[in-house]
Design an enzyme around this catalytic site. Structure first.
Site, short mmCIF file in Angstrom:
data_model
loop_
_atom_site.label_atom_id
_atom_site.label_comp_id
_atom_site.label_asym_id
_atom_site.label_seq_id
_atom_site.Cartn_x
_atom_site.Cartn_y
_atom_site.Cartn_z
N THR A 1 -2.43 -2.18 -3.61
CA THR A 1 -3.07 -3.12 -2.70
C THR A 1 -4.51 -2.76 -2.42
OG1 THR A 1 -2.36 -1.80 -0.82
CG2 THR A 1 -0.89 -3.55 -1.53
N GLU B 1 1.06 -11.57 0.09
CA GLU B 1 2.03 -12.57 -0.33
C GLU B 1 1.48 -13.99 -0.32
OE1 GLU B 1 5.16 -10.69 -0.24
OE2 GLU B 1 4.49 -9.16 1.15
N GLN C 1 -5.84 -9.06 -4.82
CA GLN C 1 -4.44 -9.25 -4.41
C GLN C 1 -4.07 -10.72 -4.37
OE1 GLN C 1 -3.83 -6.78 -0.78
NE2 GLN C 1 -1.72 -6.85 -1.48
N LEU D 1 -10.65 -6.63 4.93
CA LEU D 1 -11.16 -5.26 5.01
C LEU D 1 -12.00 -4.90 3.79
CD1 LEU D 1 -7.98 -3.49 6.43
CD2 LEU D 1 -10.01 -4.27 7.69
#
Lengths: 178, 754, 335
Positions: free
Chosen positions: B479, B716, B649, B641
């Site tokens: 991630t 997700e 992602q 971030l």
């Protein structure tokens, strides 16, 4: 440096080796390495278990994912379907030896490695050494002229994180630097 | 390109290159099965070849005779586990077994592939070969392995998911609303079982030093492994150290703790040497759960203007003999649109499979396919643009709870996504390109914002050389959490990122729950921010109290820190660095801890991460080929971030949606109860050639509620809705509605039934 | 993988003799099938004879317009060979659409001819499978059979022949040259490719007419001018790195809108690479119009036998055949 071919090459009957451990000399990343292995052992297992070169990954052990891609005599191949003993006299190159042929590579990266970082061409990183060895091979073979070609000729390396668009970007960038 | 420190700008959000990038591109990164150890042994598992029955005999003699074999462990000699911990999601931060069953405890077989023996040998090849020679005989009994085997045995569970989610939910009167609706859309959907197939197979390396166990595990949460193995072995978790510096992908396969780390520990105890146990690719299909085969029945009711009045959503799926598990497919579906009447219910069938588990975008990946393809059909029936239909049903507040959203951004996501894909080009009839017909489709996207049930903790330390290390027991499964946390630490400590290091992946570090359900960045950033902020405050307090400091006597609230230098806000020339302060006081370092959460259960807001998905596909209707040409998604995940890793992602999630829509299916062999295509040659996941260019856009929203930094997560939501957008684009191109996943060649080649 | 001994062969005769003498000795070339199935416990030789250093790697353009391909030439080398590309684009294309770049660097052409089926019941080493264990039954008949064959099947086996490049080779009437050792001495044989791949019939374990130890030394493709404009069309779920659901190798010669000569073969649907003889016979002399393509395809697939899971394959094969013919005749640039 040159790696010698196996000295024993009389009639095949005379040269039967195994099934127990036999002495095998492998040229890996420019160094000659002597190991005792059973003939059934794959190049992948030898790299990882005997030589502690764990950059080549075991993803499937059956030629379906590409994570174990290394070069044998400069060509990208799958280490999982290659028996190590068949590589005697050939030159094996792994991700650990990519930046510098002597495998030390301290601090220095191959342009493809730099571009993989810059383009964020990986996430978990497990398929990455195989992707990079395949990518450099893809460029050297002349199969990276456009995106369609890169797509097809890089399809032997599965990235489950699906960084594919970024892998293509890294290959384009590294190709254009050379 | 982005690593040069710009002290005046915030490190958070910058597209910093991954801090572990060099290790990953050079092969230096060591995964769980790559830890070098003296006297290491290798273990290979043997799985049951029947789906239901009993073991009548095990003959290990030939295996044991093989060169190098040290032990063959079976239910007859491996010993009993201390007790079975309950099934809790690993986000709870405690025990998290994948199923409430542990193998090799009796002769009973509940599912094919269930582990029945473990061979330990000197080398991997020896163990692998000997594993083939363990002769297991079975008394086979009839099994249930597909929905069609046992529709009549379906039951409605009180709750699923370890009791966290009720088996039925409703508001209003859905039956009456459907009766009164101007338009209804009523469809059944079927979804194949899926397997995660991270490229790194699950593996653990275990060794004992006296009564202390060290485990290197492939996991989404070292603390989850630690607590689960401790409970199974009946030893205090403090005697187990779990390390996972790199995890080679998970997607849910490593979110719960399956049997291999405990089995590796048992084997290491049996042979008195370190044991490495890695699953084969085939065993990855029966070793770490799957997304269950399922059917959805979804009915929409709407008025003439397209406003939803009723939504009924029932799901039927297979669970194991042990647990009431269903992925939560009904979650977001009931919250997506302002719809007064709703009913959702889970129906389960006990089957001879292992307990299904989380798989990327759990629940929403299937639920949103049912909903969003139905919405497309509703738009078609009403002659409305699909985007317009969704705007008309925009939920100002959470329809399930009535609470306001913590933040939203969905309408802007629709606009931006439409712009990115060129939605205005969507024409009737669709455009052609040679043999290809070009279709455009869209869908809404959303994913819940989960928080942990236990506090997340972190520790921050500044050294006298002016560098800092911040630690938390979080694992980076790809991630980029290590990179993002380095940025958070740098921001809170007011240090350049190059002088900050983040360490995770070790239970010796402060506790955090497993990073699952897109929750990692939110909860860990909160703890890291708290620890680093506390440390900065401590250092400032020490400086103003220190007579030797130029800041002596200053008001700490008016001390600013930049680049590791504390200074008076009104006189920047007056100040000193952290390093100067520490060295003058002969301190090697200074340290603080911080924690966050868990958030209270009854917060006054509802939280989803919203997005919108758009797809352009090319369909060759004659040959049944579907090729996705472009994906565009716009998302409002709150604070980002690291723009680079977050984009990656989301992009990966979107390609996962493509994969689920068009490729992924594990076929059950009905005669044997075994998965028939348990390899990466036959379980198809996308290769490079399948992956189109992916356009990811971020929509800024002000998010101040879900956690201190306002991070809603991106793991997700990138996947949610993509498959529906693709199916809707296929419909645009062909006029065909294919209500299943995956959509494959035969669905388009075979003429639709009259 | 069971323990094996290893021999590095340095001459063809020695290698052939060694393998011929022992049923548990196998040749090892590229290893992409042999090593895979050794690890799967499907093949269980006791000894491997490594033939990779034998001088069988040449690719030679022949004066008749054909090409002779050494058995140990790698798939990638053949695909890139200029003579092959110019004379037989369908061969290059079939090779490049097969497997992956890495596997193509490894796999030899001889090995490609000898590759094993991908049927999951064959590969799992334990299901009933008449190919692996004659008489044990065929689990695929009532099992998961989406990728299985619809042509040339029998009640004993429905496994699809997996090769891509064998499909154009069958269309082109290639010949397989071998070395053999018998009681009477060392010799050479020459197999028409049409006789090389055997349908399962009652003996699915017998896949080709080679004696144990008989070694493929070369593949010879005779000259065929119409193959210069040929194609290989492959249909599969994934865009790359997957075996064919259906593939077509096609070459057409058209004179004034009428088909003068045609070569057609199908992959992915047959228990052997499937020469579409009946379609060819129908088309020769017929006008190159879609109706005739469709009729030819119907004729070729009329004997297809399907399972519930692969019932789509005959229709897909028909459409792919038609598409291949349309593509080759579409631009009308032929004479």
């Amino acid at each position: 440096m040159a790696v010698r071919t196996p000295e024993a090459s009389p009639g095949p009957e005379a040269a039967e080796r195994g099934p127990g451990p036999v002495k095998v000399r492998l040229g890996v990343n420019g160094r000659e390495r002597g190991i005792d292995i059973e003939p059934r052992v794959s190049l992948l297992e030898v790299l990882r278990a005997e030589l502690d070169l764990t950059g080549a990954k075991r993803g499937c052990d059956q030629g379906t994912c590409g994570a174990c891609t290394v070069w044998v005599d400069g060509r990208r191949v799958l280490a999982c379907l290659t028996l190590a003993i068949t590589c005697e006299g050939r030159e094996v190159t792994t991700i650990e030896g990519l930046a510098r042929p002597d495998g030390t590579g301290d601090g220095q990266l191959h342009p493809m490695q730099e571009e993989f970082i810059a383009q964020d061409a990986f996430q978990c990183g497990y398929c990455t050494p195989g992707q990079i060895m395949s990518a450099v091979g893809c460029v050297q073979e002349g199969h990276a002229t456009d995106d369609a070609e890169i797509k097809e000729w890089m399809s032997g390396n599965i990235c489950r994180c699906a960084a594919y668009p970024h892998i293509r970007a890294a290959i384009r960038a590294a190709r254009d630097r050379v | 390109m982005s690593t040069s420190a710009e002290p005046s700008t915030s490190p958070i959000g910058r597209p910093l290159d991954r801090v572990d990038g060099r290790a990953k591109v050079t092969g230096a990164a060591r995964y769980a099965a790559e830890v070098p150890l003296p006297d290491l042994t290798h273990a290979v598992l043997v799985g049951a070849r029947v789906a239901c029955g009993r073991i009548t005999s095990i003959d290990a003699s030939e295996a044991e005779r093989q060169t190098g074999v040290l032990a063959v462990l079976t239910h007859e000699n491996i010993g009993k586990i201390a007790g079975q911990p309950p099934l809790l999601p690993s986000l709870a931060g405690t025990v998290a077994p994948g199923e409430t069953f542990f193998p090799m405890q009796s002769d009973q077989i509940h599912y094919a592939g269930q582990q029945v023996a473990l061979v330990v040998a000197e080398t991997y090849e020896q163990a692998l070969h000997a594993s083939r020679l363990v002769r297991v005989e079975y008394a086979e009994q009839p099994s249930v392995t597909v929905i069609d085997d046992a529709r009549d045995q379906a039951y409605e569970p009180e709750a699923i998911f370890a009791g966290f989610i009720p088996g039925r939910a409703q508001r209003g009167d859905v039956a009456q609303a459907l009766e009164q609706a101007d338009v209804t859309v009523d469809n059944t959907f079927s979804y194949a079982a899926n397997h995660h197939n991270p490229i790194e197979p699950s593996a653990a390396t275990a060794w004992w030093e006296g009564d202390r166990l060290t485990l290197h595990d492939t996991t989404q949460g070292v603390t989850a492994t630690q607590h689960t193995v401790a409970a199974l072995l009946g030893i205090p978790h403090t005697r187990i150290r779990v390390v996972s510096h790199f995890t080679g992908g998970s997607f849910g396969a490593k979110a719960m703790i399956w049997h291999h780390p405990t089995l590796a520990a048992l084997a290491a105890r049996a042979v008195h040497r370190p044991v490495r146990l890695a699953l084969t690719r085939e065993q990855m299909f029966t070793g770490c759960g799957h997304r269950e085969e399922q059917e959805h029945h979804l009915t929409l009711g709407a008025d003439q203007r397209g406003r939803l009045t009723a939504l009924r959503h029932h799901k039927l799926s297979l669970t194991s003999p042990f647990d009431h598990w269903a992925e939560p497919s009904l979650g977001v579906v009931g919250q997506m649109y302002a719809c007064p009447h709703y009913e959702g219910a889970y129906h389960l069938i006990r089957a001879n499979t292992m307990t299904p588990t989380f798989m990327r975008c759990p629940g929403e990946a299937t639920g949103l396919f049912s909903l969003e393809t139905s919405m497309d059909e509703l738009a078609e029936r009403l002659g409305l643009d699909p985007v317009e239909l969704r705007l008309r049903n925009f939920a100002e507040t959470d329809p399930a709870s009535g609470k306001p959203w913590s933040s939203n951004g969905l309408e802007e996501c629709y606009r931006r996504g439409a712009e990115r894909i060129g939605w205005h080009r969507r024409a009737e009839p669709p455009a052609r390109d040679g043999d290809w017909v070009i279709g455009l489709g869209m869908a809404a996207s959303a994913y819940p914002v989960y928080g942990p049930n236990n506090p997340a903790r972190a520790r921050a330390r500044v050294y006298a050389d002016g560098t800092a290390v911040v630690q938390a027991a979080v694992t980076d499964i790809g991630t980029g959490v290590l990179t993002a946390m380095t940025q958070v630490a740098a921001e809170a400590l007011c240090l350049p990122v190059e002088r900050c290091r983040f360490e995770g992946g070790d239970t010796d570090l402060p506790h955090v729950a497993a990073t699952v359900g897109s929750s990692g960045a939110g909860m860990v950033s909160a703890a890291v921010y708290a620890a680093a902020t506390e440390l900065r405050a401590q250092l400032v307090a020490r400086a103003v109290a220190d007579e030797g400091s130029p800041l002596h006597g200053a008001d700490p609230d008016h001390v600013v820190v930049r680049d590791g230098r504390m200074m008076r806000g009104d006189a920047p020339d007056t100040g000193e660095s952290y390093a100067e302060l520490l060295r003058r006081n002969f301190l090697p370092d200074s340290e603080a801890t911080g924690s966050w959460g868990p958030p209270p259960h009854d917060v006054p807001y509802a939280a989803l991460t919203f997005g919108a998905q758009f797809a352009e596909v090319a369909v060759d209707p004659e040959l049944g080929l579907v090729r996705v040409r472009r994906l565009a998604g716009a998302f409002a995940p709150g604070r980002v971030l690291n723009a680079k890793t977050a984009r990656s992602q989301l992009m990966g999630g979107m390609i996962w949606g493509l994969s689920q829509a068009l490729l992924e299916a594990t076929h059950m062999e009905p005669n044997t109860g075994r998965w028939a295509n348990a390899s990466l040659g036959e379980y198809l996941v996308p290769v490079n050639a399948d992956a189109p260019e992916v356009d990811v856009d971020f929509v800024d929203v002000e998010e101040n509620l879900v956690n201190p930094l306002g991070v809603k997560g991106v793991g997700e939501v990138g996947q949610a809705g993509v498959a529906a957008a693709i199916a809707n684009a296929i419909h645009h191109a062909t006029g065909r509605r294919i209500r299943k996943m995956p959509i494959t060649i035969e669905d388009l080649v075979v003429a639709p039934e009259a | 993988m069971r323990p094996v001994t290893y021999l590095l062969a340095d001459d063809v005769e020695g290698a052939v003799r060694t393998v011929t003498a022992d049923p548990d000795t196998h040749f090892l070339a590229g290893g992409t099938t042999e090593v895979d199935l050794l690890r799967q416990n499907v093949l269980t030789p006791h000894r491997l004879v490594d033939i990779n250093r034998l001088p069988l790697t040449g690719i030679e353009a022949l004066p008749d317009g054909g090409v002779r391909i050494g058995a140990l030439a790698r798939m990638s080398e053949v695909a890139e060979d200029r003579g092959v590309r110019e004379r037989f684009p369908m061969i290059s294309r079939a090779l490049e659409l097969g497997a992956s770049a890495q596997l193509r660097h490894m796999a030899s052409m001889g090995g490609n001819m000898m590759q094993k089926v991908r049927c999951g019941y064959y590969r799992d080493g334990e299901s009933p499978c008449n190919k692996r264990l004659p008489g044990s039954g065929c689990a695929a008949l009532t099992g998961v059979s989406r990728t299985h064959a619809v042509l040339g099947t029998s009640e004993h086996c429905i496994a699809t022949h997996p090769s891509d490049v064998a499909v154009p080779l069958v269309a082109l009437d290639a010949r397989i040259h071998t070395r053999i050792h018998t009681r009477t001495g060392d010799g050479e044989r020459d197999h028409a490719i049409g006789d090389f791949f055997l349908e399962p019939g009652d003996t699915p374990d017998r896949e080709h007419p080679l004696a144990h130890g008989e070694l493929i030394t070369a593949i010879e493709v005779p000259g065929l001018p119409i193959a210069r404009r040929s194609l290989y069309l492959k249909v599969r779920d994934r865009e790359s790195y997957e075996f064919a659901l259906v593939s077509v190798a096609a070459a057409v010669d058209m004179v004034d809108g009428v088909i003068g000569d045609v070569r057609l073969a199908l992959g992915g649907v047959g228990t052997r690479p499937w020469r579409a003889i009946r379609a060819e016979e129908f088309l020769i002399g017929a006008p190159a119009i879609p109706e005739n393509f469709e009729q030819a395809a119907r004729i070729e697939l009329s004997d297809a036998r399907t399972t519930a899971m692969n019932a789509f394959k005959p229709e897909l094969a028909r459409r792919t055949l038609v598409r291949a013919l349309e593509t080759l005749t579409r631009d009308g640039s032929q004479r």
